[in-house]
Design a protein around this motif. Sequence first.
Motif, PDB file in Angstrom:
ATOM      1  N   ARG A 177       0.839  -1.190   0.000  1.00 59.89           N
ATOM      2  CA  ARG A 177       0.000   0.000   0.000  1.00 59.89           C
ATOM      3  C   ARG A 177       0.879   1.247   0.000  1.00 59.89           C
ATOM      4  NH1 ARG A 177      -4.256  -1.592   4.696  1.00 59.89           N
ATOM      5  NH2 ARG A 177      -2.528  -2.923   5.288  1.00 59.89           N
ATOM      6  N   TYR A 178       0.506   2.231  -0.797  1.00 58.18           N
ATOM      7  CA  TYR A 178       1.209   3.507  -0.846  1.00 58.18           C
ATOM      8  C   TYR A 178       0.327   4.569  -0.199  1.00 58.18           C
ATOM      9  CZ  TYR A 178       4.492   1.326  -4.072  1.00 58.18           C
ATOM     10  OH  TYR A 178       5.441   0.502  -4.634  1.00 58.18           O
ATOM     11  N   LEU A 179       0.841   5.175   0.861  1.00 57.03           N
ATOM     12  CA  LEU A 179       0.073   6.135   1.637  1.00 57.03           C
ATOM     13  C   LEU A 179       0.798   7.473   1.696  1.00 57.03           C
ATOM     14  CD1 LEU A 179      -0.646   3.781   4.687  1.00 57.03           C
ATOM     15  CD2 LEU A 179      -2.046   4.051   2.626  1.00 57.03           C
ATOM     16  N   ASP A 180       0.030   8.542   1.877  1.00 54.11           N
ATOM     17  CA  ASP A 180       0.621   9.836   2.169  1.00 54.11           C
ATOM     18  C   ASP A 180       1.137   9.776   3.604  1.00 54.11           C
ATOM     19  OD1 ASP A 180       0.604  12.636   3.325  1.00 54.11           O
ATOM     20  OD2 ASP A 180       0.177  13.106   1.228  1.00 54.11           O
ATOM     21  N   ALA A 181       2.421  10.049   3.800  1.00 52.30           N
ATOM     22  CA  ALA A 181       3.036   9.887   5.121  1.00 52.30           C
ATOM     23  C   ALA A 181       2.448  10.834   6.153  1.00 52.30           C
ATOM     24  CB  ALA A 181       4.548  10.095   5.022  1.00 52.30           C
ATOM     25  N   ARG A 182       1.889  11.957   5.711  1.00 54.94           N
ATOM     26  CA  ARG A 182       1.374  12.950   6.664  1.00 54.94           C
ATOM     27  C   ARG A 182      -0.085  12.711   7.034  1.00 54.94           C
ATOM     28  NH1 ARG A 182       3.862  18.017   3.331  1.00 54.94           N
ATOM     29  NH2 ARG A 182       2.672  16.927   1.722  1.00 54.94           N
ATOM     30  N   THR A 183      -0.877  12.215   6.089  1.00 59.01           N
ATOM     31  CA  THR A 183      -2.306  12.050   6.356  1.00 59.01           C
ATOM     32  C   THR A 183      -2.724  10.595   6.552  1.00 59.01           C
ATOM     33  OG1 THR A 183      -2.897  11.833   4.009  1.00 59.01           O
ATOM     34  CG2 THR A 183      -2.746  14.078   4.914  1.00 59.01           C
ATOM     35  N   GLY A 184      -1.911   9.658   6.068  1.00 56.48           N
ATOM     36  CA  GLY A 184      -2.277   8.251   6.134  1.00 56.48           C
ATOM     37  C   GLY A 184      -3.240   7.816   5.051  1.00 56.48           C
ATOM     38  N   PRO A 210       5.560  13.395   1.188  1.00 56.46           N
ATOM     39  CA  PRO A 210       6.346  12.167   1.380  1.00 56.46           C
ATOM     40  C   PRO A 210       5.446  10.933   1.426  1.00 56.46           C
ATOM     41  CG  PRO A 210       7.052  13.881   2.900  1.00 56.46           C
ATOM     42  CD  PRO A 210       5.789  14.380   2.256  1.00 56.46           C
ATOM     43  N   LEU A 211       5.987   9.815   0.993  1.00 54.76           N
ATOM     44  CA  LEU A 211       5.232   8.564   0.948  1.00 54.76           C
ATOM     45  C   LEU A 211       5.531   7.689   2.162  1.00 54.76           C
ATOM     46  CD1 LEU A 211       5.747   7.418  -2.760  1.00 54.76           C
ATOM     47  CD2 LEU A 211       3.569   8.104  -1.733  1.00 54.76           C
ATOM     48  N   ARG A 212       4.540   6.891   2.526  1.00 57.67           N
ATOM     49  CA  ARG A 212       4.770   5.782   3.447  1.00 57.67           C
ATOM     50  C   ARG A 212       4.350   4.517   2.711  1.00 57.67           C
ATOM     51  NH1 ARG A 212       1.513   3.525   7.727  1.00 57.67           N
ATOM     52  NH2 ARG A 212       0.097   5.320   7.564  1.00 57.67           N
ATOM     53  N   ILE A 213       5.285   3.611   2.523  1.00 58.97           N
ATOM     54  CA  ILE A 213       4.997   2.365   1.818  1.00 58.97           C
ATOM     55  C   ILE A 213       4.798   1.271   2.863  1.00 58.97           C
ATOM     56  CG2 ILE A 213       5.783   0.724   0.085  1.00 58.97           C
ATOM     57  CD1 ILE A 213       7.639   2.875  -0.995  1.00 58.97           C
ATOM     58  N   LYS A 214       3.615   0.716   2.880  1.00 56.50           N
ATOM     59  CA  LYS A 214       3.258  -0.296   3.865  1.00 56.50           C
ATOM     60  C   LYS A 214       3.273  -1.673   3.214  1.00 56.50           C
ATOM     61  CE  LYS A 214      -0.162  -0.975   7.548  1.00 56.50           C
ATOM     62  NZ  LYS A 214      -1.399  -0.405   8.143  1.00 56.50           N
ATOM     63  N   ILE A 215       4.130  -2.549   3.714  1.00 64.37           N
ATOM     64  CA  ILE A 215       4.235  -3.914   3.208  1.00 64.37           C
ATOM     65  C   ILE A 215       3.780  -4.857   4.306  1.00 64.37           C
ATOM     66  CG2 ILE A 215       5.807  -5.716   2.398  1.00 64.37           C
ATOM     67  CD1 ILE A 215       7.557  -3.557   1.216  1.00 64.37           C
ATOM     68  N   ASN A 245     -12.612   0.423   9.538  1.00 65.55           N
ATOM     69  CA  ASN A 245     -13.391   1.319  10.374  1.00 65.55           C
ATOM     70  C   ASN A 245     -13.766   2.551   9.562  1.00 65.55           C
ATOM     71  OD1 ASN A 245     -11.068   3.091  10.448  1.00 65.55           O
ATOM     72  ND2 ASN A 245     -10.208   1.675  11.967  1.00 65.55           N
ATOM     73  N   LYS A 246     -14.557   3.444  10.173  1.00 69.77           N
ATOM     74  CA  LYS A 246     -15.043   4.612   9.449  1.00 69.77           C
ATOM     75  C   LYS A 246     -13.903   5.537   9.039  1.00 69.77           C
ATOM     76  CE  LYS A 246     -18.501   8.278   9.625  1.00 69.77           C
ATOM     77  NZ  LYS A 246     -17.592   9.291   9.059  1.00 69.77           N
ATOM     78  N   THR A 247     -12.887   5.657   9.877  1.00 70.30           N
ATOM     79  CA  THR A 247     -11.750   6.535   9.549  1.00 70.30           C
ATOM     80  C   THR A 247     -11.051   6.062   8.286  1.00 70.30           C
ATOM     81  OG1 THR A 247     -11.406   7.079  11.870  1.00 70.30           O
ATOM     82  CG2 THR A 247      -9.569   7.488  10.368  1.00 70.30           C
ATOM     83  N   GLU A 248     -10.793   4.743   8.212  1.00 72.41           N
ATOM     84  CA  GLU A 248     -10.146   4.193   7.020  1.00 72.41           C
ATOM     85  C   GLU A 248     -11.055   4.336   5.810  1.00 72.41           C
ATOM     86  OE1 GLU A 248      -8.634   0.285   7.341  1.00 72.41           O
ATOM     87  OE2 GLU A 248      -7.282   0.736   9.002  1.00 72.41           O
ATOM     88  N   ALA A 249     -12.346   4.112   5.989  1.00 71.55           N
ATOM     89  CA  ALA A 249     -13.283   4.217   4.869  1.00 71.55           C
ATOM     90  C   ALA A 249     -13.344   5.652   4.354  1.00 71.55           C
ATOM     91  CB  ALA A 249     -14.667   3.748   5.298  1.00 71.55           C
ATOM     92  N   ASP A 250     -13.369   6.629   5.263  1.00 71.17           N
ATOM     93  CA  ASP A 250     -13.410   8.031   4.852  1.00 71.17           C
ATOM     94  C   ASP A 250     -12.140   8.425   4.112  1.00 71.17           C
ATOM     95  OD1 ASP A 250     -15.879   8.272   5.964  1.00 71.17           O
ATOM     96  OD2 ASP A 250     -15.194   9.267   7.796  1.00 71.17           O
ATOM     97  N   ALA A 251     -10.995   7.914   4.577  1.00 72.96           N
ATOM     98  CA  ALA A 251      -9.726   8.243   3.917  1.00 72.96           C
ATOM     99  C   ALA A 251      -9.698   7.690   2.505  1.00 72.96           C
ATOM    100  CB  ALA A 251      -8.554   7.684   4.726  1.00 72.96           C
ATOM    101  N   THR A 252     -10.222   6.482   2.327  1.00 71.88           N
ATOM    102  CA  THR A 252     -10.257   5.888   0.999  1.00 71.88           C
ATOM    103  C   THR A 252     -11.235   6.625   0.093  1.00 71.88           C
ATOM    104  OG1 THR A 252      -9.720   3.736   1.935  1.00 71.88           O
ATOM    105  CG2 THR A 252     -10.659   3.754  -0.271  1.00 71.88           C
ATOM    106  N   ALA A 253     -12.395   6.969   0.634  1.00 71.13           N
ATOM    107  CA  ALA A 253     -13.422   7.634  -0.167  1.00 71.13           C
ATOM    108  C   ALA A 253     -12.992   9.028  -0.581  1.00 71.13           C
ATOM    109  CB  ALA A 253     -14.716   7.707   0.627  1.00 71.13           C
ATOM    110  N   ALA A 254     -12.080   9.640   0.177  1.00 74.43           N
ATOM    111  CA  ALA A 254     -11.649  11.000  -0.123  1.00 74.43           C
ATOM    112  C   ALA A 254     -10.738  11.061  -1.338  1.00 74.43           C
ATOM    113  CB  ALA A 254     -10.927  11.607   1.084  1.00 74.43           C
TER     114      ALA A 254
END
Length: 266
Positions: A177-184, A210-215, A245-254
């Motif tokens: 997974r590739y995430l924004d390091a500041r917002t997740g 910056p990126l956060r790469i989650k393996i 959870n709702k936080t993860e769902a909102d982050a994905t939907a954004a």
Amino acid sequence: MMAGALRLPWMLMRMGVLVVRGLITLRRFSLRTPAQQQDAIQEWSRRLLHVCRAQLEVLGEPHKAPCLLAVNHVSWLDIVALNAAHPTRFVAKADINRWILLGTLARGAGTLFIERERPRDAMRVMHVMAQALRNGQLISVFPEGTTSDGREILPMHANLFQAAISSKAAVQPVLLRYLDARTGRYSRAPAYVGDETLLGTLWRMACAGPLRIKIQYLPIISGDDRRALAIAARAALQAELRPRNKTEADATAAEPAPLQSSASPL
């Protein structure tokens, strides 16, 4: 945009230096032990991630060899990230073998190249993979055969799983997974899909945060049917990718709508 325009030349210059250093290291690679070779690959990969402004987060660990790692496919950066976590041999699309300089580095690291359009070549690579697994190696593959933006798992081709069955090796799904390091939140910056180019992804990465790469190394699966293994691997990755959870769902939907998949660079 201005920050990206200033940052991109600096990234390209540092990447060029790393590539040259990698080529110099390869000239003496055969003189090193396998453990020293792995250390060199891991260190080089970590340096490249640093140049790309990416930090690595690793959950779990690879199953002991022999094992076939089935990884979802997002970017040309996937191999670098996985080697930074734990070097393995990879099966990559033959096109990368023809990339200037980078193809040489991939060959030196033991990459197996496959002409996906040629069924006979797929059979050849499967036999080489099976022998490598019998010799106690870790092999990483991208069974989707193409890339997505990382927010979905595409159907997986079953052919490559035959190597694990033939060699009686375990299969371990691995989620990238590739995430924004500041917002997740999910980041599309490194995605290599559609008509994207290597330079285009680097431009987006230079402009983005910056990126956060989650393996994440998931529990192993087993079986004696390659299609069942492909389905099980995809299901395991999909289950872990699904927001919990709702936080993860909102982050994905954004995030903007997913990019369309296309031919894989690897």
